[in-house]
Design a protein around this motif. Sequence first.
Motif, short mmCIF file in Angstrom:
data_model
loop_
_atom_site.label_atom_id
_atom_site.label_comp_id
_atom_site.label_asym_id
_atom_site.label_seq_id
_atom_site.Cartn_x
_atom_site.Cartn_y
_atom_site.Cartn_z
N ILE A 1 101.42 40.90 33.52
CA ILE A 1 100.53 42.00 33.90
C ILE A 1 101.39 43.17 34.35
N PRO A 2 101.12 44.38 33.82
CA PRO A 2 101.89 45.55 34.26
C PRO A 2 101.68 45.83 35.74
N ASP A 3 102.69 46.34 36.40
CA ASP A 3 102.61 46.81 37.78
C ASP A 3 102.29 45.72 38.80
N VAL A 4 102.72 44.48 38.54
CA VAL A 4 102.51 43.41 39.51
C VAL A 4 103.65 43.44 40.53
N LEU A 5 103.30 43.57 41.79
CA LEU A 5 104.29 43.57 42.86
C LEU A 5 104.70 42.15 43.21
N GLY A 6 103.74 41.23 43.13
CA GLY A 6 104.02 39.85 43.47
C GLY A 6 102.82 38.97 43.28
N PHE A 7 102.97 37.74 43.71
CA PHE A 7 101.93 36.72 43.55
C PHE A 7 101.76 36.02 44.88
N CYS A 8 100.63 35.34 45.05
CA CYS A 8 100.46 34.52 46.24
C CYS A 8 99.57 33.32 45.93
N THR A 9 99.71 32.31 46.76
CA THR A 9 98.82 31.15 46.72
C THR A 9 98.18 31.05 48.10
N VAL A 10 96.98 30.48 48.16
CA VAL A 10 96.30 30.25 49.42
C VAL A 10 96.04 28.76 49.54
N LYS A 11 96.61 28.15 50.57
CA LYS A 11 96.42 26.72 50.77
C LYS A 11 95.07 26.47 51.43
N GLU A 12 94.62 25.23 51.40
CA GLU A 12 93.31 24.87 51.94
C GLU A 12 93.13 25.29 53.39
N GLY A 13 94.16 25.23 54.19
CA GLY A 13 94.07 25.62 55.59
C GLY A 13 94.11 27.13 55.80
N GLY A 14 94.22 27.90 54.72
CA GLY A 14 94.24 29.36 54.81
C GLY A 14 95.63 29.96 54.84
N GLU A 15 96.68 29.12 54.83
CA GLU A 15 98.05 29.63 54.81
C GLU A 15 98.34 30.30 53.47
N ILE A 16 98.95 31.48 53.53
CA ILE A 16 99.26 32.24 52.32
C ILE A 16 100.77 32.21 52.09
N GLU A 17 101.16 31.95 50.86
CA GLU A 17 102.57 32.00 50.46
C GLU A 17 102.71 33.11 49.43
N TYR A 18 103.66 34.01 49.66
CA TYR A 18 103.90 35.14 48.76
C TYR A 18 105.13 34.89 47.91
N TYR A 19 105.07 35.39 46.68
CA TYR A 19 106.18 35.29 45.73
C TYR A 19 106.42 36.66 45.14
N ARG A 20 107.65 37.13 45.22
CA ARG A 20 108.00 38.44 44.68
C ARG A 20 108.12 38.35 43.17
N ASN A 21 107.69 39.39 42.47
CA ASN A 21 107.78 39.44 41.02
C ASN A 21 109.23 39.64 40.61
N ALA A 22 109.79 38.70 39.88
CA ALA A 22 111.18 38.77 39.45
C ALA A 22 111.39 39.88 38.42
N ASP A 23 110.33 40.27 37.69
CA ASP A 23 110.45 41.30 36.66
C ASP A 23 110.41 42.71 37.25
N GLY A 24 109.92 42.84 38.46
CA GLY A 24 109.75 44.17 39.04
C GLY A 24 110.66 44.36 40.14
#
Length: 61
Positions: free
Chosen positions: A38-61
Motif C-alpha cells: 500500500i502506498p504511503d504506509v508508515l507502519g503496521f500494528c497488531t492488537v492483542k486480545e487484552g488490548g496491547e498494541i504492537e507497532y511495526y515500522r514499514n521497512a519500505d518507507g
Amino acid sequence: MSENEVQVTNNLFTRKMTDDCGHIVIVEKPGYIHEIRIPDVLGFCTVKEGGEIEYYRNADG
C-alpha cells in the motif's frame, strides 16, 4: 489471510490517495505485513486480545 483478501486490501488503499497522508494498517498477524503493498504506509500494528498494541515500522518507507 487469503490471497484474495490481500489483493482487496491493497486495492482499497491504492484507490484512496491523500496528499501528505500516511497510513498505519492493522493486521491480524505480523506475518501478513510482507504481503501488503500500500502506498504511503508508515507502519503496521497488531492488537492483542487484552488490548496491547504492537507497532511495526514499514521497512519500505
